[in-house]
Each structure stands twice: as C-alpha cells, then as structure tokens.
Design an enzyme around this catalytic site. Structure first.
Site, PDB file in Angstrom:
ATOM      1  N   PRO A  70       0.814  -1.219   0.000  1.00  0.00           N
ATOM      2  CA  PRO A  70       0.000   0.000   0.000  1.00  0.00           C
ATOM      3  C   PRO A  70       0.842   1.260   0.000  1.00  0.00           C
ATOM      4  CG  PRO A  70      -0.969  -1.606   1.458  1.00  0.00           C
ATOM      5  CD  PRO A  70       0.345  -2.188   1.000  1.00  0.00           C
ATOM      6  N   CYS A  71       0.469   2.179  -0.890  1.00  0.00           N
ATOM      7  CA  CYS A  71       1.330   3.332  -1.125  1.00  0.00           C
ATOM      8  C   CYS A  71       0.734   4.648  -0.639  1.00  0.00           C
ATOM      9  CB  CYS A  71       1.631   3.449  -2.620  1.00  0.00           C
ATOM     10  SG  CYS A  71       0.160   3.700  -3.655  1.00  0.00           S
ATOM     11  N   GLN A  72      -0.478   4.637  -0.064  1.00  0.00           N
ATOM     12  CA  GLN A  72      -1.094   5.907   0.302  1.00  0.00           C
ATOM     13  C   GLN A  72      -0.222   6.726   1.239  1.00  0.00           C
ATOM     14  OE1 GLN A  72      -2.564   2.963   0.348  1.00  0.00           O
ATOM     15  NE2 GLN A  72      -4.649   3.051  -0.428  1.00  0.00           N
TER      16      GLN A  72
END
Length: 346
Positions: A87-89
């Site tokens: 996850p890159c948020q």
C-alpha cells in the site's frame, strides 16, 4: 526443461503482477501461481474471477501470515518469488507522504518478515516514486539497506520508472525493488529495462483508447461542478488542461470529480477528432466533457477489456471500480521489470 518459478502475489489488488507475468514468454522459465493475499473485499472478488485463482492459496490479511514473529500464523505455500505492491497511500502525495509514521507504511515490515522467514529466491516490490523524497531520501535508504540485509542477504536493484516509457499513455511513476538471494549468484550491473517507443504501443495516446461511442451519462461532468473542476485558482501551480494525449496518473478517488489538474477529462470534440496530439478549441461552459470510463481506466493500466466486463458482472459501483483501477500496478511495468530482471540472472 524450464525452471518453474512459483509466485506469491501479496497485496495483490486486481492482479497487475499476475497479468504481467502472463505476458512473459521464456524458453528458460515459466510461472506457477501458488498464493495471493488481498484484504480488500472487492479486490478479492475481482481477483478470484480475473486471475484464475481456483486452487491457489488465498490469504486475506498479511498480518495473519506465519513468520518468526508470528509462529502461529498461516503458512504460505512454497514460493520462489514474492510480488508485493505494498500500500502506497502513506508514501504518495494524496497520502501526504507520512511514510512509516502511517500504519499503512508499516506494512513494509511485514514484507521484511516474510523475506526473513521464507527466504524466497527473488522478490519484486513496487511503490510510488515519491517515496524517494521522504525525509530527504533517508527513508528510501533505510528500506534499501533493510532489503539487502534481511535473511541471508539479497542483491538489490532499484529502478524508478514511468509507465509512458513502457507502452502505456500515462504519466505514472513507480519505483521497483528487485532482489535475488546472495547465495544464488554474483552481483551484476543491470541497467533499467529498455524503454518502449510509445508510438508502437497498442494505445499510443489516450485518444486511441477512448470509447468513441455513447457512454453512460453519469461520466459527464455535472453542470454545477464544471467551473470548480475546469478552472484553475489563481494561487495554484500546474495546469488544468483537458484532452491530454498522455494521461495524468490515475487516482483511486476518480469518482470524486477532482479538479482537472489532478484527473483526466476529455471533450467530445477531442474524442471525435482525428489528431490525438492537438487539443481542439473547446467552450468549457457548454461543451460536453467527461471523465474516463472504467473500460478506459483498465486500458490505461494495461489490463484487457474483459476486466471491464468482469467489474460489470460483479455489479461493482463506479466508485469501487475507479478505486481498484487507481490502486493497480500498470501491467506493462510489471512485465517489463520482471522479465528484464529474471532474464538478467537466469
């Protein structure tokens, strides 16, 4: 006889890594899908249909996987390569780039735990390019050091790539971490994957992939929102141009009608035109202007048209479809990186 490379698709999304390896044809190796992990329910449903996961081990939460720190967890089927678009948020502009201060960024540590416990031959990880600017680059340096030293050690290659350099008309930057166990080979000086001429691609521009017929009226900008979406505030930098031949990076929140400096909008005049590289003169007050459709979004990420049909059959809301598309790894990038990396060592 070909080497069989068993892969574990972690943080699988809708299958960017999975579909990428399906495009690779090699005389030396072939892939076998043994396990995947995905916590999002809609992505799970999609992946189960799109990625032929019947008989493949399915794990919902990476936190449930057995490691040295979690000895009572779920043992993953034997695998040779770990794919993980974690996850890159917390590392993106939209996520304010909190990095490891955000629990989502801390999922990187679960990747390290898996590498330490299972010691796969290879790994390919992916995240947003902006990660290299956090803490003036020190966060990226920490990550690279950890990946090199985990387990018995890995030889690491890191590439910062742009989707439009690999056959997709989208300005989407991604950073890749490719590792091979140190005991398997000597280090090699590998350059990044060779660039693909976009003019030779299936869709050289956004115009080539836009639906030319009628689309759901829901995709047209609501009249009351036009001025907000299409007008640039005086204190903003950047542009709010529509009809871009190369798309802005797709976002997971496309359904929210962001300003045109963040998302992609197209006029009927451009769609009906004949020169993809020329923006027609458009009356922003009256010309019908729309966002991209889910089908166009899947195409921009390198997925086949059947993905739009799968989403329709699953009765996924547009907001859900855009979220899945915006969070996906571009297929062409996955293919280029994995193929180039493995071919350099095998």
């Amino acid at each position: 006889m070909k080497e069989v490379i068993r892969f574990f698709d972690c943080f699988a999304g809708i299958g960017g890594f999975y579909y990428g390896v399906q495009q690779i044809k090699s005389n030396k190796y072939e892939f076998r899908h043994v396990a995947y992990c995905e916590i999002d329910k809609s992505a799970q449903k999609f992946y189960d249909v799109a990625c032929s996961s019947e008989g493949t081990q399915k794990i919902q939460d990476v936190k449930d996987i057995k490691t040295k720190k979690n000895p009572n967890g779920i043992m993953v089927s034997d695998f040779d390569i770990l794919f993980a678009g974690f996850p890159c948020q917390s590392f993106s502009n939209v996520g304010y780039r909190k990095g490891f201060d955000d629990p989502r960024g801390q999922l990187f540590f679960y990747i390290l735990d898996m590498l330490d416990y299972y010691k796969p031959k290879y790994f390919v990880l992916e995240n947003v390019q902006k990660i290299h600017t956090i803490q003036n680059g020190s966060l990226l340096d920490e990550m690279k050091k950890a990946l090199c030293e985990i387990g018995n050690g890995y030889i690491l290659h890191t590439w910062n790539l742009l989707a439009s350099d690999y056959g997709l008309p989208q300005k989407r930057n991604r950073i890749f971490f490719c590792g091979i166990r140190k005991d398997l080979t000597e280090p090699k000086g590998i350059s990044e994957p060779p660039v693909v001429d976009l003019k030779t691609a299936k869709y050289p521009t956004t115009w080539h992939l836009l639906e030319k017929g009628a689309v759901d009226p829901k995709h047209y900008i609501p009249q009351g929102s036009r001025r907000t979406i299409l007008t640039k505030p005086s204190n903003w930098e950047g542009d709010v141009n529509i009809d871009n031949a190369i798309a802005r990076p797709l976002t997971a929140t496309m359904a929210k009608w962001h300003r045109a400096n963040q998302d992609n909008y197209f006029s009927e005049a451009y769609i009906a035109g004949t020169d993809p590289y020329v923006r027609p003169s458009v009356n922003l007050d009256t010309e019908p202007i729309r966002r991209i459709t889910p089908l166009e979004g899947f195409r921009l990420q390198g997925f086949p048209d059947k993905y739009a049909e799968i989403a329709k059959n699953l009765k996924l809301a547009y907001s859900t479809q855009y979220k899945l598309i915006g969070n996906a790894l571009p297929v062409n990038l996955a293919q280029a990186v994995i193929e180039h990396f493995l071919n350099s060592y095998l």
